[in-house]
Scaffold this motif. Structure first.
Motif, PDB file in Angstrom:
ATOM      1  N   LEU A 325       0.853  -1.192   0.000  1.00 32.52           N
ATOM      2  CA  LEU A 325       0.000   0.000   0.000  1.00 32.52           C
ATOM      3  C   LEU A 325       0.884   1.237   0.000  1.00 32.52           C
ATOM      4  O   LEU A 325       1.949   1.252   0.645  1.00 32.52           O
ATOM      5  CB  LEU A 325      -0.863   0.029   1.264  1.00 32.52           C
ATOM      6  CG  LEU A 325      -2.165  -0.760   1.257  1.00 32.52           C
ATOM      7  CD1 LEU A 325      -2.813  -0.685   2.625  1.00 32.52           C
ATOM      8  CD2 LEU A 325      -3.127  -0.236   0.188  1.00 32.52           C
ATOM      9  N   GLU A 326       0.431   2.239  -0.714  1.00 34.61           N
ATOM     10  CA  GLU A 326       1.169   3.500  -0.695  1.00 34.61           C
ATOM     11  C   GLU A 326       0.768   4.258   0.571  1.00 34.61           C
ATOM     12  O   GLU A 326      -0.412   4.250   0.933  1.00 34.61           O
ATOM     13  CB  GLU A 326       0.825   4.316  -1.933  1.00 34.61           C
ATOM     14  CG  GLU A 326       1.767   5.479  -2.116  1.00 34.61           C
ATOM     15  CD  GLU A 326       1.733   5.958  -3.566  1.00 34.61           C
ATOM     16  OE1 GLU A 326       2.623   5.581  -4.329  1.00 34.61           O
ATOM     17  OE2 GLU A 326       0.792   6.687  -3.895  1.00 34.61           O
ATOM     18  N   THR A 327       1.741   4.874   1.245  1.00 36.65           N
ATOM     19  CA  THR A 327       1.427   5.580   2.501  1.00 36.65           C
ATOM     20  C   THR A 327       1.235   7.077   2.238  1.00 36.65           C
ATOM     21  O   THR A 327       1.542   7.566   1.147  1.00 36.65           O
ATOM     22  CB  THR A 327       2.561   5.391   3.513  1.00 36.65           C
ATOM     23  OG1 THR A 327       3.773   5.823   2.908  1.00 36.65           O
ATOM     24  CG2 THR A 327       2.695   3.936   3.919  1.00 36.65           C
ATOM     25  N   ILE A 333       4.196   0.532   2.268  1.00 41.04           N
ATOM     26  CA  ILE A 333       4.367  -0.547   3.233  1.00 41.04           C
ATOM     27  C   ILE A 333       3.944  -1.849   2.550  1.00 41.04           C
ATOM     28  O   ILE A 333       3.190  -1.808   1.576  1.00 41.04           O
ATOM     29  CB  ILE A 333       3.520  -0.349   4.520  1.00 41.04           C
ATOM     30  CG1 ILE A 333       2.036  -0.215   4.171  1.00 41.04           C
ATOM     31  CG2 ILE A 333       4.009   0.820   5.334  1.00 41.04           C
ATOM     32  CD1 ILE A 333       1.137  -0.374   5.361  1.00 41.04           C
ATOM     33  N   CYS A 334       4.448  -2.947   3.070  1.00 34.76           N
ATOM     34  CA  CYS A 334       4.044  -4.249   2.508  1.00 34.76           C
ATOM     35  C   CYS A 334       3.841  -5.230   3.660  1.00 34.76           C
ATOM     36  O   CYS A 334       4.774  -5.508   4.417  1.00 34.76           O
ATOM     37  CB  CYS A 334       5.111  -4.759   1.551  1.00 34.76           C
ATOM     38  SG  CYS A 334       4.740  -6.441   0.991  1.00 34.76           S
ATOM     39  N   THR A 351       7.702   5.967  -4.199  1.00 29.24           N
ATOM     40  CA  THR A 351       6.278   5.699  -4.450  1.00 29.24           C
ATOM     41  C   THR A 351       6.148   4.225  -4.812  1.00 29.24           C
ATOM     42  O   THR A 351       7.104   3.608  -5.293  1.00 29.24           O
ATOM     43  CB  THR A 351       5.727   6.537  -5.627  1.00 29.24           C
ATOM     44  OG1 THR A 351       6.419   6.148  -6.792  1.00 29.24           O
ATOM     45  CG2 THR A 351       5.852   8.021  -5.386  1.00 29.24           C
ATOM     46  N   LEU A 352       4.938   3.701  -4.630  1.00 33.29           N
ATOM     47  CA  LEU A 352       4.729   2.257  -4.802  1.00 33.29           C
ATOM     48  C   LEU A 352       5.051   1.811  -6.231  1.00 33.29           C
ATOM     49  O   LEU A 352       5.785   0.846  -6.455  1.00 33.29           O
ATOM     50  CB  LEU A 352       3.270   1.910  -4.454  1.00 33.29           C
ATOM     51  CG  LEU A 352       2.941   0.434  -4.495  1.00 33.29           C
ATOM     52  CD1 LEU A 352       3.793  -0.346  -3.510  1.00 33.29           C
ATOM     53  CD2 LEU A 352       1.467   0.212  -4.183  1.00 33.29           C
ATOM     54  N   ALA A 353       4.523   2.585  -7.228  1.00 31.60           N
ATOM     55  CA  ALA A 353       4.742   2.185  -8.623  1.00 31.60           C
ATOM     56  C   ALA A 353       6.238   2.170  -8.931  1.00 31.60           C
ATOM     57  O   ALA A 353       6.750   1.213  -9.525  1.00 31.60           O
ATOM     58  CB  ALA A 353       4.005   3.132  -9.552  1.00 31.60           C
ATOM     59  N   THR A 354       6.948   3.195  -8.512  1.00 30.09           N
ATOM     60  CA  THR A 354       8.391   3.267  -8.773  1.00 30.09           C
ATOM     61  C   THR A 354       9.086   2.055  -8.158  1.00 30.09           C
ATOM     62  O   THR A 354       9.912   1.407  -8.790  1.00 30.09           O
ATOM     63  CB  THR A 354       8.986   4.553  -8.148  1.00 30.09           C
ATOM     64  OG1 THR A 354       8.101   5.621  -8.417  1.00 30.09           O
ATOM     65  CG2 THR A 354      10.368   4.851  -8.688  1.00 30.09           C
ATOM     66  N   LEU A 405      -1.481   3.868  -9.088  1.00 28.06           N
ATOM     67  CA  LEU A 405      -1.350   2.587  -8.391  1.00 28.06           C
ATOM     68  C   LEU A 405      -1.135   2.876  -6.904  1.00 28.06           C
ATOM     69  O   LEU A 405      -0.102   3.434  -6.516  1.00 28.06           O
ATOM     70  CB  LEU A 405      -0.147   1.808  -8.941  1.00 28.06           C
ATOM     71  CG  LEU A 405       0.078   0.447  -8.301  1.00 28.06           C
ATOM     72  CD1 LEU A 405      -0.834  -0.600  -8.918  1.00 28.06           C
ATOM     73  CD2 LEU A 405       1.530  -0.002  -8.446  1.00 28.06           C
ATOM     74  N   VAL A 406      -2.130   2.541  -6.072  1.00 24.66           N
ATOM     75  CA  VAL A 406      -1.981   2.817  -4.633  1.00 24.66           C
ATOM     76  C   VAL A 406      -1.837   1.522  -3.831  1.00 24.66           C
ATOM     77  O   VAL A 406      -1.607   1.567  -2.629  1.00 24.66           O
ATOM     78  CB  VAL A 406      -3.174   3.631  -4.075  1.00 24.66           C
ATOM     79  CG1 VAL A 406      -3.280   4.982  -4.749  1.00 24.66           C
ATOM     80  CG2 VAL A 406      -4.473   2.851  -4.218  1.00 24.66           C
ATOM     81  N   GLY A 407      -1.991   0.396  -4.508  1.00 19.07           N
ATOM     82  CA  GLY A 407      -1.833  -0.857  -3.773  1.00 19.07           C
ATOM     83  C   GLY A 407      -1.682  -2.027  -4.726  1.00 19.07           C
ATOM     84  O   GLY A 407      -1.977  -1.918  -5.926  1.00 19.07           O
TER      85      GLY A 407
END
Ligand code: GH3
Ligand code: MG
Ligand code: MG
Length: 609
Positions: A325-327, A333-334, A351-354, A405-407
């Motif tokens: 999840l993106e914070t 966090i994972c 960021t999550l996508a990166t 993409l947030v998760g």
């Protein structure tokens, strides 16, 4: 739906009710009936034939006797006439194999006979069944026949013929009635009946043998063509009724039973499909329900992520799950959960996508060896994807808000029997998106943006809860207030960004000292509050020391500014006084202890017991 209790069903067919038994017995009875009918018809036909032959003979004898009698009478008559006729009768009886021949006069007196014992006996003429036709019958009713029995029980055929009255007779006799006499011939039926009985036995035996052969043949064909497919069908139905939804029956004929078997297989397939669909729907609703409960129970992001990871692992009987999840601070966090690995939480700052597209080596472990290329594709296409390994499935479900993409939910090692289809995962994605957004908003609202610790408002609310719980349960509770020593100098000397970097690292080190159930709060500028439920009063000094040492252990980097500085904190700790304490009194005491630590030289711990 009508439910049938299994106890209500007699699951065994009694022997008497078995189709082959009934059919066999029926066939036997039918054969017996037909044989009997044939025998009766044959016997009747033969009797008729014998009677016709014997009657014919009798007729001839009567005619000859009449002619002979007439000629003897005309030749002079007298008693010798009857003796002569008796001799002739004996001769004829031998010739036609008759039992006896009697010649009666018009009153029934035996005038001549092959059996001398009968001479002179009288037979009643009128309406006597033992003398059929006598006295009353017309000429055309003869020969008259009757089957009679002797007192000993043996049967004989009696044929009666009148002696024709000619003109010659009327020369002496006054009229036809005066001249009337009868020839009675008895034939023994015993040999005929004996032969009949013998033949009956032979035919009956043959009938029974034929019935047995027929029965064997029919049984063989019946078993092959009917009972075998029926037995197979019955066995398959039993399995289906017992809950084995994979039960199918082999189709071994193209007749009606083959059609029945095909219908059964089709029906069983439909039931299996329906049940699978129901199970899938059940799995889906349970999964979604549990997730909704989990999401509402734990809005805080890391707890929410852990919950989702755990629920998915559990409900889909998977081997491993990872939920990214993106914070709020644009990191990620994972939460991972594995049958063998247990649960874990990892964090990152990009960021999550990166992070996911970069496919850094650390992800290989976080993804339990799900290929990074597969994950990268899912992130780039932003589309759900499945992959299969042996008889297990893996899916990766992106959580997208608008186009961001947030998760990402990755679930590996799902056994084949668990139905996980796109519809289910689409619904899951919708729920996860909503829950992730809610969780993000909530987590953002309770988190301090710089340090990632909880903010003051949240901290005080949780402190109030912890205080109530401790008072109710008569449990321990401690509160620690920490303040960076001479922090103003850091800002003044190295600039505000360097101060921020120090604040962030100090927050991280302080949070690292406490247990999972403790809460680390950024209380103000460079002040931190630690809520320590169930902290034993004897351990307060140890806890304080641990915090102090964690900060002082090594110089803290100044971020982009470069370089590092030795930093210290002062710590004030207080324990709950169950009866009188409120949030304010607790915070006030911790504050006072902190000021005492400052007063007594900083970089130290003061405890109010
Ligand atoms: P003491 O040992 O007595 O606590 O001295 P101190 O210098 O730490 O205390 P003081 O209260 O005088 O200074 C606190 C400073 O913390 C003042 C303020 O500029 C700084 N500060 C508060 N919030 C932030 C922040 O978010 N970032 C940075 N860089 N500095 C902050
Ligand atoms: Mg300070
Ligand atoms: Mg201060």
């Amino acid at each position: 739906m009508v439910m049938t209790d299994e106890a209500d069903i007699d699951l065994k067919v009694r022997l008497w009710d078995c189709i082959p038994v009934r059919l066999g017995l029926g066939l036997l009875v039918l054969t017996l009936l037909i044989t009997t009918l044939v025998l009766l018809t044959l016997a009747r036909q033969e009797a008729r034939q014998v009677i016709a032959t014997d009657a014919g003979h009798a007729r001839e004898i009567a005619t000859i006797t009449a002619a002979d009698l007439a000629s003897r009478m005309l030749a002079g008559g007298g008693p010798d006439v009857w003796a002569g006729i008796s001799a002739l009768a004996s001769q004829y009886a031998g010739a036609i194999d008759a039992l006896r021949i009697l010649v009666l006069n018009k009153t029934g007196v035996v005038k001549a006979s092959s059996d001398s014992a009968r001479l002179g006996q009288r037979i009643v003429m009128a309406a006597n069944p033992e003398c059929p036709g006598c006295g009353t019958a017309r000429e055309e009713d003869f020969p008259a026949t009757a089957i009679l029995s002797t007192p000993q029980g043996s049967r004989y055929l009696r044929v009666v013929n009148p002696v024709a009255v000619t003109l010659d007779c009327l020369q002496c006799h006054a009229g036809v009635a005066e001249a009337r006499s009868y020839v009675v011939i008895d034939f023994d039926l015993t040999p005929l009946e004996r032969a009949n009985k013998q033949r009956q036995m032979i035919i009956l035996g043959m009938g029974m043998a034929a019935a047995l052969v027929l029965l064997t043949l029919i049984t063989f064909l019946f078993r092959r063509m009917v009972m075998r497919p029926v037995d197979l069908l019955v066995a398959s139905m039993g399995r289906l009724a017992g809950g084995d939804l994979s039960a199918r029956t082999p189709v071994i004929a193209s007749n009606e039973l083959g059609l029945l078997a095909r219908h059964f297989n089709h029906m069983a397939g439909q039931i299996e499909d329906q049940v699978a669909r129901l199970e899938a729907a059940n799995t889906e609703s349970q999964l979604l329900y549990t997730l909704v409960v989990e999401a509402s129970k734990n809005l805080e992001m890391s707890e929410f992520a852990r919950g989702v990871s755990r629920v998915i692992l559990d409900r889909l009987h998977a081997r491993y799950t990872a939920f990214f999840l993106e914070t709020a601070d644009s990191g990620w966090i994972c939460a991972t959960a594995g049958v063998q690995q247990g649960e874990a939480l990892a964090r990152g700052e990009e960021t999550l996508a990166t992070a996911l597209i970069s496919s850094a080596a650390q992800f290989q472990q976080l993804l339990d060896n799900v290929p990074l290329q597969f994950i990268r594709e899912v992130c780039q296409t932003q589309k759900l994807q499945f992959r299969r390994e042996g008889d297990e499935k893996t899916f990766a479900l992106p959580v997208i808000v608008e186009t961001r993409l947030v998760g990402l939910l990755v679930c590996a090692g799902i056994p084949d029997k668990i139905r996980v289809n796109s519809d289910l995962l689409h619904n899951l994605g919708v729920h996860l998106t909503l829950a992730a957004v809610n969780s993000g908003n909530y987590t953002g609202a309770i988190t301090d943006g710089l340090t990632g610790l909880k903010n003051k408002r949240y901290g005080l609310a949780r402190l109030a809860e912890a205080l109530l719980a401790a008072q109710r349960n008569k449990a321990a509770l401690a509160l620690a207030m920490c303040d960076i020593d001479h922090f103003k100098r850091v800002n003044d000397t190295h600039g505000h960004p360097a101060g921020d970097a120090v604040l962030k690292e100090v927050g991280h080190r302080i949070a690292g000292c406490v247990r999972k159930t403790d809460i680390a709060v950024r209380y103000g500028g460079e002040e931190f509050l630690l809520i320590l439920p169930a902290a034993d009063a004897n351990l307060l000094a140890t806890i304080g020391e641990k915090i102090r040492q964690a900060v002082a252990a090594s110089p803290i980097g100044l971020g982009a500014t470069g370089g590092s500085l030795p930093i210290t904190v002062s710590v004030g700790i207080t324990a709950l006084r169950a009866e009188e304490d409120s949030v304010e009194s607790l915070v006030d005491r911790a504050d006072r202890m902190l000021y005492r630590a400052k007063d007594r030289g900083r970089n130290r711990v003061e405890i109010d017991r």
